[in-house]
Structure formats: structure tokens, C-alpha cells
Design a protein around this motif. Structure first.
Motif, mmCIF file in Angstrom:
data_model
loop_
_atom_site.group_PDB
_atom_site.id
_atom_site.type_symbol
_atom_site.label_atom_id
_atom_site.label_comp_id
_atom_site.label_asym_id
_atom_site.label_seq_id
_atom_site.Cartn_x
_atom_site.Cartn_y
_atom_site.Cartn_z
ATOM 1 N N GLY A 41 35.928 25.158 43.080
ATOM 2 C CA GLY A 41 37.270 25.862 43.169
ATOM 3 C C GLY A 41 36.979 27.151 43.823
ATOM 4 N N ASN A 42 35.921 28.009 43.680
ATOM 5 C CA ASN A 42 35.927 29.144 43.946
ATOM 6 C C ASN A 42 35.328 29.395 45.554
ATOM 7 N N LEU A 43 34.806 28.473 45.730
ATOM 8 C CA LEU A 43 34.258 28.403 47.296
ATOM 9 C C LEU A 43 35.401 27.897 48.270
ATOM 10 N N LEU A 44 36.032 27.198 47.879
ATOM 11 C CA LEU A 44 37.272 26.553 48.474
ATOM 12 C C LEU A 44 38.185 27.826 48.691
ATOM 13 N N ASP A 45 38.460 28.643 47.408
ATOM 14 C CA ASP A 45 39.312 29.659 47.504
ATOM 15 C C ASP A 45 38.908 30.697 48.550
ATOM 16 N N VAL A 46 37.593 30.894 48.688
ATOM 17 C CA VAL A 46 37.053 31.822 49.813
ATOM 18 C C VAL A 46 37.384 31.314 51.147
ATOM 19 N N LEU A 47 37.292 30.026 51.436
ATOM 20 C CA LEU A 47 37.535 29.371 52.562
ATOM 21 C C LEU A 47 39.183 29.582 52.999
ATOM 22 N N ARG A 48 40.072 29.472 51.839
ATOM 23 C CA ARG A 48 41.493 29.591 51.882
ATOM 24 C C ARG A 48 41.698 31.153 52.292
ATOM 25 N N GLN A 49 40.978 32.288 51.596
ATOM 26 C CA GLN A 49 41.168 33.335 52.029
ATOM 27 C C GLN A 49 40.930 33.880 53.244
ATOM 28 N N VAL A 50 39.813 33.381 53.744
ATOM 29 C CA VAL A 50 39.413 33.901 54.995
ATOM 30 C C VAL A 50 39.926 33.453 56.027
ATOM 31 N N ILE A 249 41.039 18.052 48.576
ATOM 32 C CA ILE A 249 39.594 19.117 48.474
ATOM 33 C C ILE A 249 39.697 20.155 49.376
ATOM 34 N N ILE A 250 40.118 19.992 50.606
ATOM 35 C CA ILE A 250 39.895 21.200 51.724
ATOM 36 C C ILE A 250 41.524 21.779 51.848
ATOM 37 N N PRO A 251 41.394 23.058 51.527
ATOM 38 C CA PRO A 251 42.671 23.745 51.785
ATOM 39 C C PRO A 251 43.304 23.528 53.443
ATOM 40 N N MET A 252 44.354 23.399 53.436
ATOM 41 C CA MET A 252 45.120 23.258 54.642
ATOM 42 C C MET A 252 44.818 24.686 55.743
ATOM 43 N N LEU A 365 32.666 35.860 51.567
ATOM 44 C CA LEU A 365 31.686 35.745 50.305
ATOM 45 C C LEU A 365 31.583 37.142 49.710
ATOM 46 N N LEU A 366 31.370 38.201 50.629
ATOM 47 C CA LEU A 366 30.996 39.395 49.869
ATOM 48 C C LEU A 366 32.461 40.063 49.058
ATOM 49 N N SER A 367 33.601 39.822 49.650
ATOM 50 C CA SER A 367 34.657 40.123 48.860
ATOM 51 C C SER A 367 34.828 39.289 47.610
ATOM 52 N N ASN A 368 34.528 38.126 47.612
ATOM 53 C CA ASN A 368 34.509 37.241 46.362
ATOM 54 C C ASN A 368 33.586 37.687 45.425
ATOM 55 N N ILE A 369 32.400 38.142 46.143
ATOM 56 C CA ILE A 369 31.171 38.422 44.921
ATOM 57 C C ILE A 369 31.726 39.849 44.262
ATOM 58 N N LEU A 370 32.253 40.839 45.110
ATOM 59 C CA LEU A 370 32.809 41.980 44.315
ATOM 60 C C LEU A 370 33.987 41.678 43.349
ATOM 61 N N GLN A 371 34.839 40.891 43.702
ATOM 62 C CA GLN A 371 35.903 40.587 42.869
ATOM 63 C C GLN A 371 35.570 39.747 41.441
ATOM 64 N N LEU A 372 34.611 39.019 41.766
ATOM 65 C CA LEU A 372 34.132 38.061 40.528
ATOM 66 C C LEU A 372 33.595 39.113 39.493
ATOM 67 N N HIS A 373 33.055 40.303 39.918
ATOM 68 C CA HIS A 373 32.589 41.387 39.131
ATOM 69 C C HIS A 373 33.485 42.545 38.616
ATOM 70 N N ASN A 374 34.667 42.390 39.100
ATOM 71 C CA ASN A 374 35.888 43.326 39.037
ATOM 72 C C ASN A 374 35.294 44.854 39.532
ATOM 73 N N ILE A 375 34.622 44.764 40.757
ATOM 74 C CA ILE A 375 34.294 46.086 41.047
ATOM 75 C C ILE A 375 35.548 46.785 41.767
ATOM 76 N N ASN A 376 35.557 48.155 41.332
ATOM 77 C CA ASN A 376 36.878 49.016 41.790
ATOM 78 C C ASN A 376 37.117 48.858 43.151
ATOM 79 N N SER A 377 38.401 48.356 43.644
ATOM 80 C CA SER A 377 38.755 48.195 44.828
ATOM 81 C C SER A 377 38.305 49.364 46.027
ATOM 82 N N ASN A 378 38.236 50.582 45.702
ATOM 83 C CA ASN A 378 37.756 51.740 46.405
ATOM 84 C C ASN A 378 36.438 51.553 46.634
#
Length: 441
Positions: A41-50, A249-252, A365-378
Motif C-alpha cells: 500500500g505504501n509503495l503504490l501510494d508513492v507511485l500514485r503521488q509521483v 493493484i496498480i493505481p490508474m 521515495l525521499l518524500s515518503n521516507i521523510l513523511q513516515l517519520h513526521n519530519i518537519n516540512s521546512n
């Protein structure tokens, strides 16, 4: 040395693998011990976001390879999102209808005529055996009249299909035809001004960025900062297909992104148009002298960039259920960063869509890693900027150059006197350069 060469040639893929491994190792886990980053679910969400950025980066790659730049793609996506949302939710002769229908008809006329002429041209080329296209001419029937009739016929078919939809609301196929045509039209205008006016692409696309933003706001209306799209309520329920999962499986949006980048990659690698794109980026004057119509190629690349921005706008509306005049704010910078991270040179003449695909995934993937750890947006912006600089530094200089520079900066031990091996060398140099009699005796 062979290892260094291999690493240098595949450094982009190693970067993608490194980012992926960092995500795996640094990923938070659920209470049951499951790795969140590796979940499907997380990896497919990355594909959807990019996917939105990826579509724009796909068109941007060819533009940059020619030595140009397109700063208007974010605003083009914004105006196309407004047109899409208004066509879906508001019936009648709206500003979106008055902008979109002429665009799709003009696109149909030009594309129909160009494709027909291209077919006749290649049939004549294979029949006569001409090796150079500039030596071949078509008669007026096959070169002008028949292509024009085909374009007019295609316009007529689209006219009878699209115009009745204004009385109700547009469906999925209607917006898939009209909205990309709007982006295509604005992109072609970019290319025409650059070629005919002989202006810098930076200035032209910057002006288009501002102009398209103003047109988007005028189209939406002064009181409409957001145009909501509620499928099944104020818009057709079939529009949800563009945000669904294919085979569960794969997002449109990911399908659109992968298909676009694969098709464009084949075009750039295996067709004369692709070779022309690289030739113009490498040396435009040499390409022109060799018979390449550089102006036409540039117009097509900017038109395709706008077309892909229009497709990205449709997917944006499907994902976020709204059209906004500022929907693509800053998206052009993300696309350019992904293209450059993918190894495409801003000087033109070098790059690939495989690299762009990796660059888009690295960014996602970089954005996803930072978001999973709730890194400050700035702080995320700071880290992304540093990674862009580091990645481009590695891309522009191969591993051997970097290692050589590191060796030069290492401190060397001081020598108090010349070694016995160096003294004869100095004396020999004195003899060869004609020293005095005392030195040679």
C-alpha cells in the motif's frame, strides 16, 4: 578501473537503490513488526503521488535535451485543471467550453493533416528510394489537399461528439479529449514564439507561466478559488475510474505515467524525431546545416510538454476532486529537479527518460521516507535541496574525477631534501637546458 567505470555509468541506479535501502532500514514498524515502508500500500501510494510530477517531467526531459526549458508547465496544469473541473460540473457555454472546444478542433485539424502527410511522405520515400528527406517533394494533392480533408473530417467528427455534451456535462472521454488539447495549444504557442521570435525559452515560458495563471483565474471566475468535483453528485460517477486501482493493484495515475514515459522513451530512442532532439541539443547549428528542421522539432517538444501537463491536470482533478487556478504552483521546479537528478544535462544533448523515471522515483521515495517519520516540512525542503545539489554534483562529474579531486586535496608529507633519485634528474635537466661550464664539469 573497470569497476569505477561501471559504477560511474550506473550511478543513478545505485542512487535509487541506496534511497530504497535507507527507506527499508529506517522505516517504522507496526505493532506486529511489519515494515511500513515495504508494504504494498505504501509503495503504490508513492507511485500514485509521483505520477503527476512524473508526467510533467516526461515532457520536460525532451525540452531540456533540446537545450530549452519550460517554466510554464505548472500554470498550464492549473488552467487545464480548471477547464476539466468546469467541464465536468457546469453545463452550457462556460469559459472552459469556449476555450476547450476550439483547442481540440484545432489540434484535430493539425494532427490529422500532419499524420496523413507523414504517411504519404514515407510511402513516397520507400517507393522512390530517396535517402534524404529534403530531396523529396509531394504533389499538391497528397501534400496539401488530402491531408487538409482528413483534418477537416476529424474536426467534424469531434464537433458532433463534443458539442452536445455542453448541454449536460462532459463525461470521462470528453475531458480526456478536450483538456490535453488545451495544454497542447499553449505548449505549441510557447514553441512558436521561441522559434519565430528567436527568443530565449526561459523568458518565453516565464511569460507564459504568468499569462496562463491569469487565464486560469479568469476562467474559474473571481469568486472561485476552488472548483469542487463530487463524482456521482455534481459530476459523472464514471470519473472515479481515473483514481481507481487497475486489477485492484496498480493505481490508474501510475498506469498513465508509466505508459507515457515508456512511449516517449521509445520515440526518443528509435525514431528520427528522437535523433533530431538529441542533435539539436548537441549542436543546433550543425543540426540545421544537416537538414534538420530544428524549429519544427522544438515546437513539437513544447507542444508535447503542454499535452502531458494537460493529462496530469485530469489526474490531479481525479485525485483531489477539485480544480484550482494555482494547482500547479511550483510543480515546474519539482519536474526540473527530477529531470536533472535523472542525469539530463541542462546544457542539452544528453539525457534519457529512464534516468528521469529514476529521478522521479528518488524524489518520491525521499518524500515518503521523510513523511513516515513526521519530519518537519521546512526541514524536508532543506534536505531535498541538499540531496539535489549532491546528486547533480555526482551526475555532472564521474567517479574517477571525484576520486582524483579527493586525492589532490589530501595532505602530502613534506620533504626536507631531494632524494638521491631526484638529484641526477635535476642535474640531467641542467645539462639539457645548457648550463654553464661549472655545472657541467
Amino acid at each position: 578501473m573497470n569497476v569505477i567505470k561501471l559504477v560511474s555509468r550506473t550511478k543513478l541506479y545505485w542512487g535509487l537503490i541506496a534511497i530504497f535501502l535507507i527507506g527499508v532500514v529506517w522505516s517504522p514498524v507496526t505493532s506486529s513488526g511489519r515494515n511500513i515502508f515495504l508494504s504494498s500500500g505504501n509503495l503504490l501510494d508513492v507511485l500514485r503521488q509521483v505520477s503527476t510530477t512524473g508526467l510533467i517531467a516526461t515532457g520536460m526531459t525532451a525540452v531540456i535535451i533540446t537545450g530549452g526549458i519550460d517554466l510554464s508547465v505548472g500554470s498550464l496544469m492549473a488552467i487545464c485543471s480548471v477547464v476539466c473541473a468546469m467541464l465536468l460540473t457546469v453545463p452550457g457555454d462556460t469559459p472552459a467550453f469556449l476555450l476547450g472546444v476550439p483547442s481540440v478542433l484545432l489540434a484535430a485539424l493539425v494532427i490529422g493533416a500532419a499524420v496523413t502527410r507523414f504517411i504519404f511522405f514515407n510511402l513516397e520515400k520507400s517507393r522512390t528510394g530517396f535517402s534524404h528527406s529534403r530531396d523529396l517533394t509531394l504533389d499538391r494533392t497528397r501534400g496539401i489537399y488530402v491531408p487538409a480533408l482528413v483534418g477537416i473530417a476529424l474536426c467534424t467528427v469531434l464537433l458532433f461528439y463534443i458539442v452536445p455534451q455542453s448541454e449536460t456535462k462532459f463525461g470521462v472521454l470528453g475531458v480526456l479529449l478536450v483538456v490535453p488539447a488545451v495544454g497542447l495549444l499553449f505548449g505549441a504557442i510557447n514553441g512558436i514564439i521561441i522559434v519565430v521570435g528567436r527568443l530565449q525559452p526561459f523568458i518565453v515560458t516565464l511569460a507564459m507561466m504568468v499569462t496562463a495563471l491569469g487565464i486560469a483565474r479568469l476562467t474559474a471566475g473571481q469568486n472561485n478559488a476552488v472548483l469542487p468535483v463530487y463524482t456521482g453528485s455534481n459530476a459523472t460517477a464514471d470519473f472515479d475510474i481515473l483514481r481507481s486501482l487497475v486489477f485492484g493493484i496498480i493505481p490508474m495515475p501510475g498506469i498513465f505515467f508509466i505508459a507515457a514515459i515508456a512511449i516517449y522513451a521509445v520515440v526518443l530512442k528509435f525514431t528520427p524525431f528522437g535523433r533530431f532532439v538529441y542533435a539539436i541539443g548537441g549542436n543546433e547549428e550543425a543540426a540545421r546545416l544537416s537538414g534538420i528542421d530544428s524549429g519544427r522539432v522544438k515546437i513539437v517538444t513544447y507542444a508535447l510538454s503542454g499535452l502531458l501537463a494537460g493529462i496530469a491536470a485530469i489526474l490531479y482533478v481525479a485525485q483531489y476532486r477539485q480544480g484550482k487556478p494555482d494547482a500547479g504552483a511550483g510543480l515546474e521546479l519539482d519536474a526540473i529537479a527530477a529531470v536533472v537528478i535523472g542525469g539530463t544535462s541542462l546544457m542539452g544533448g544528453r539525457g534519457s527518460l529512464a534516468g528521469t523515471f529514476c529521478g522521479v522515483l528518488i524524489f518520491g521515495l525521499l518524500s515518503n521516507i521523510l513523511q513516515l517519520h513526521n519530519i518537519n516540512s521546512n526541514l524536508q525542503l532543506v534536505l531535498k535541496g541538499l540531496i539535489i545539489i549532491g546528486t547533480v554534483l555526482v551526475q555532472e562529474r564521474n567517479a574517477r574525477d571525484i576520486l582524483a579531486r579527493l586525492r589532490l586535496t589530501l595532505p602530502r608529507p613534506a620533504r626536507s631534501e631531494a632524494s638521491g633519485e631526484e638529484r641526477p634528474r635535476k642535474e640531467t635537466m641542467s645539462l639539457n637546458t645548457g648550463g654553464n661550464g661549472n655545472e657541467t664539469s
